[in-house]
Design an enzyme around this catalytic site. Structure first.
Site, PDB file in Angstrom:
ATOM      1  N   THR A  74      12.804  -6.972 -10.188  1.00  0.00           N
ATOM      2  CA  THR A  74      12.532  -8.351 -10.444  1.00  0.00           C
ATOM      3  C   THR A  74      11.190  -8.561  -9.717  1.00  0.00           C
ATOM      4  O   THR A  74      11.114  -8.321  -8.549  1.00  0.00           O
ATOM      5  CB  THR A  74      13.435  -9.184 -10.005  1.00  0.00           C
ATOM      6  OG1 THR A  74      14.807  -8.946 -10.617  1.00  0.00           O
ATOM      7  CG2 THR A  74      13.213 -10.520 -10.165  1.00  0.00           C
TER       8      THR A  74
ATOM      9  N   ASN B  40      -8.607   2.941   7.976  1.00  0.00           N
ATOM     10  CA  ASN B  40      -8.082   1.910   8.889  1.00  0.00           C
ATOM     11  C   ASN B  40      -8.411   1.892  10.301  1.00  0.00           C
ATOM     12  O   ASN B  40      -8.469   0.765  10.811  1.00  0.00           O
ATOM     13  CB  ASN B  40      -6.459   1.933   8.743  1.00  0.00           C
ATOM     14  CG  ASN B  40      -6.130   3.247   8.772  1.00  0.00           C
ATOM     15  OD1 ASN B  40      -6.484   4.303   8.003  1.00  0.00           O
ATOM     16  ND2 ASN B  40      -5.103   3.479   9.405  1.00  0.00           N
TER      17      ASN B  40
ATOM     18  N   SER C  48      -3.236  -3.444  -1.249  1.00  0.00           N
ATOM     19  CA  SER C  48      -2.266  -4.229  -0.347  1.00  0.00           C
ATOM     20  C   SER C  48      -2.936  -5.443  -0.378  1.00  0.00           C
ATOM     21  O   SER C  48      -3.963  -5.534   0.135  1.00  0.00           O
ATOM     22  CB  SER C  48      -1.973  -3.384   0.637  1.00  0.00           C
ATOM     23  OG  SER C  48      -0.999  -3.963   1.354  1.00  0.00           O
ATOM     24  N   ALA C  49      -2.157  -6.592  -0.241  1.00  0.00           N
ATOM     25  CA  ALA C  49      -2.598  -7.944  -0.003  1.00  0.00           C
ATOM     26  C   ALA C  49      -2.682  -8.322   1.376  1.00  0.00           C
ATOM     27  O   ALA C  49      -3.535  -9.110   1.863  1.00  0.00           O
ATOM     28  CB  ALA C  49      -1.739  -8.975  -0.645  1.00  0.00           C
ATOM     29  N   HIS C  50      -2.079  -7.778   2.169  1.00  0.00           N
ATOM     30  CA  HIS C  50      -1.842  -8.104   3.946  1.00  0.00           C
ATOM     31  C   HIS C  50      -2.900  -7.957   4.812  1.00  0.00           C
ATOM     32  O   HIS C  50      -3.016  -8.583   6.034  1.00  0.00           O
ATOM     33  CB  HIS C  50      -0.456  -8.069   4.202  1.00  0.00           C
ATOM     34  CG  HIS C  50      -0.015  -6.825   4.772  1.00  0.00           C
ATOM     35  ND1 HIS C  50      -0.136  -6.320   6.163  1.00  0.00           N
ATOM     36  CD2 HIS C  50       0.093  -5.499   4.057  1.00  0.00           C
ATOM     37  CE1 HIS C  50       0.274  -5.124   6.334  1.00  0.00           C
ATOM     38  NE2 HIS C  50       0.134  -4.493   5.002  1.00  0.00           N
TER      39      HIS C  50
ATOM     40  N   GLN D 273      -7.558  -0.946   2.932  1.00  0.00           N
ATOM     41  CA  GLN D 273      -8.370  -1.634   4.065  1.00  0.00           C
ATOM     42  C   GLN D 273      -9.669  -2.272   3.412  1.00  0.00           C
ATOM     43  O   GLN D 273     -10.260  -2.925   4.108  1.00  0.00           O
ATOM     44  CB  GLN D 273      -8.742  -0.687   5.303  1.00  0.00           C
ATOM     45  CG  GLN D 273      -7.378  -0.159   5.828  1.00  0.00           C
ATOM     46  CD  GLN D 273      -7.129  -1.252   6.886  1.00  0.00           C
ATOM     47  OE1 GLN D 273      -7.681  -2.379   7.079  1.00  0.00           O
ATOM     48  NE2 GLN D 273      -5.921  -1.178   7.391  1.00  0.00           N
TER      49      GLN D 273
ATOM     50  N   CYS E 136       1.694   1.610  14.510  1.00  0.00           N
ATOM     51  CA  CYS E 136       2.529   2.563  14.290  1.00  0.00           C
ATOM     52  C   CYS E 136       4.148   1.856  14.168  1.00  0.00           C
ATOM     53  O   CYS E 136       4.396   1.040  15.115  1.00  0.00           O
ATOM     54  CB  CYS E 136       2.446   3.655  15.221  1.00  0.00           C
ATOM     55  SG  CYS E 136       3.720   4.658  15.473  1.00  0.00           S
TER      56      CYS E 136
ATOM     57  N   GLY F 102       0.841  -1.061   0.030  1.00  0.00           N
ATOM     58  CA  GLY F 102      -0.007  -0.140  -0.069  1.00  0.00           C
ATOM     59  C   GLY F 102       0.963   1.137  -0.036  1.00  0.00           C
ATOM     60  O   GLY F 102       0.635   2.114  -0.917  1.00  0.00           O
ATOM     61  N   THR F 103       1.837   1.259   0.676  1.00  0.00           N
ATOM     62  CA  THR F 103       2.695   2.345   0.899  1.00  0.00           C
ATOM     63  C   THR F 103       3.454   2.804  -0.513  1.00  0.00           C
ATOM     64  O   THR F 103       3.337   3.995  -0.975  1.00  0.00           O
ATOM     65  CB  THR F 103       3.669   2.625   2.091  1.00  0.00           C
ATOM     66  OG1 THR F 103       3.287   2.198   3.331  1.00  0.00           O
ATOM     67  CG2 THR F 103       4.831   3.485   2.193  1.00  0.00           C
TER      68      THR F 103
HETATM   69  N1  PLP Z   1      -3.334   2.858   3.396  1.00  0.00           N
HETATM   70  C1  PLP Z   1      -4.112   2.332   4.175  1.00  0.00           C
HETATM   71  C2  PLP Z   1      -5.630   2.848   4.435  1.00  0.00           C
HETATM   72  C3  PLP Z   1      -3.535   1.413   5.353  1.00  0.00           C
HETATM   73  O1  PLP Z   1      -4.168   1.193   6.224  1.00  0.00           O
HETATM   74  C4  PLP Z   1      -2.178   0.859   5.394  1.00  0.00           C
HETATM   75  C5  PLP Z   1      -1.687   0.126   6.431  1.00  0.00           C
HETATM   76  O2  PLP Z   1      -1.899   0.056   7.420  1.00  0.00           O
HETATM   77  C6  PLP Z   1      -1.243   1.335   4.084  1.00  0.00           C
HETATM   78  C7  PLP Z   1      -1.935   2.301   3.242  1.00  0.00           C
HETATM   79  C8  PLP Z   1       0.008   1.051   3.958  1.00  0.00           C
HETATM   80  O3  PLP Z   1      -0.114  -0.357   3.277  1.00  0.00           O
HETATM   81  P1  PLP Z   1       1.211  -1.322   3.399  1.00  0.00           P
HETATM   82  O4  PLP Z   1       1.347  -1.947   4.854  1.00  0.00           O
HETATM   83  O5  PLP Z   1       1.042  -2.599   2.258  1.00  0.00           O
HETATM   84  O6  PLP Z   1       2.337  -0.526   2.927  1.00  0.00           O
END
Ligand code: PLP
Length: 377
Positions: free
Chosen positions: A238, A152, A200-202, A180, A320, A70-71
């Protein structure tokens, strides 16, 4: 007593289907850019995962750019678009975005304006409409609006479709962080009206370290990472094949209907709270798996620790990186007074949450709250 993990919005345990697919993918050398048979097999795995994800969210497979999460997707969306797309002069951000979004916006060097949220946590559409009603892209330049689909900390769902329509009418573009929301609520990129979507997958049981940026076909875009020509020159490096395969497997098994069923457990927790305790964003549409509650005098740290001692993993809001708890800017943006933000607790359910989770939460939380309240009285 087995531990009860209720911090799925921080990260969700890996689903067995994802783990099995990943182990399989790890069993051979796999570089999807190599031309030999092993490389071609790796490429097939990446393309199958891309197809599974694009089918799940209704977008063309070529719109999916795999990233590290996600980041990176938030950064690639904002910086890739503002550097390589139409000339963008300003960025609007909802007040409750994940910190990755304002951080990326700051890196762009463009002026940033915050779109406020209402007291229920949802985007203030009237503010947006008013701000943009006389917006002139000829003189003020194009803009990018960033608004998350679901928050989140509170699980509150923003009116993203409406916001994107307002932005489009004013000549702007929209990026939606759906990290989310993915798989927890129905998500259809083809009707959302957004230009970019960050995933994001996790958070839903896929592996950590893989995500995607979904880009509308034809959108101008400069890659954040250069070097190799992977992802059609949109993200060099890669491919992380096992993680991408795990994400594809997730897209095949995770369904909003499964999360819908969790709403009953979430509601049971909220209904069982004693007088005095309240739920942030309760009147808004929310993710079915999330509740963010507050109880006077019961400090977030104390709640997290007593739940942990009782065998239950929850959190004080967002996870955090320093492991320390800090004041929630999300609740602050909703106008929640500071003493209340210091007593909030996030409980987030997921694919492995057992049916008796609400009973266990209440049986641990209520006596501790009563003990703290009676001491304070
Ligand atoms: N965006 C949202 C709304 C999130 O809740 C998070 C992670 O908590 C992220 C982005 C960041 O995702 P990642 O942990 O996959 O970098």
């Amino acid at each position: 007593m087995t531990r009860l993990y209720l911090d799925h919005n921080a990260t969700s345990p890996l689903r067995p289907q994802c783990r099995d697919a990943m182990l399989d993918a790890m069993s051979a050398p796999r570089n999807a850019s190599s031309v030999h048979a092993e490389g071609r097999a790796a490429k097939q795995l990446v393309e199958r995962a891309r197809k599974s994800l694009s089918d799940a969210i209704s977008c063309p497979p070529t719109s999916v750019v795999f990233t590290s999460g996600g980041t990176e997707s938030d950064h690639t969306g904002i910086l890739g678009f503002t550097r390589g797309g139409p000339k963008v002069e300003r960025i609007f951000l909802s007040a409750t975005e994940h910190p990755a979004v304002p951080a990326a916006a700051a890196k762009s060097g463009l002026p940033v304006e915050i779109v406020p949220v209402l007291s229920d946590g949802t985007l203030d559409l009237c503010w947006l409409d008013q701000r943009l009603s006389n917006y002139d892209p000829q003189t003020e330049g194009a803009f990018l609006l960033c608004v998350m689909l679901a928050n989140n900390e509170t699980g509150v769902i923003h009116p993203v479709k409406e916001a994107a329509a307002i932005a489009r009418k004013a000549g702007g573009y929209t990026m939606v962080d759906a990290v989310q929301a993915l798989f927890k609520v129905p998500l259809d990129f083809s009707t959302l009206g957004a230009d970019m979507l960050c995933l994001s997958a996790h958070k839903a049981g896929g592996p950590v370290g893989v995500g995607a940026l979904v880009v509308t076909p034809g959108l101008g875009f400069e890659p954040l990472l250069g070097g190799g020509g992977q992802e059609e020159n949109r993200r060099a490096g890669t491919h992380n094949i096992p993680a991408i395969v795990g994400f594809g497997a997730l897209a095949e098994v995770a369904k909003p209907s499964e999360y819908e069923a969790l709403a009953a457990i979430r509601d049971q927790i909220e209904a069982g709270l004693p007088d005095g305790a309240t739920v942030h964003g309760a009147s808004a549409a929310r993710l079915p798996n999330t509740t963010c509650l507050t109880a006077p005098g019961f400090k977030s740290e104390t709640q997290v620790m007593s739940m942990d001692l009782g065998g239950i993993a929850v959190s004080a809001g967002s996870a955090c990186s320093s492991g320390k708890m800090k004041k929630s800017s999300v609740l602050g943006a909703m106008g929640v007074p500071e003493d209340e933000t210091a007593t909030s607790l996030r409980i987030s359910l997921g694919w492995d949450t057992p049916p008796d989770a609400a009973e266990r939460v209440l049986a641990t939380w209520i006596p501790e709250y009563k003990r703290i309240s009676s001491r304070a009285a």
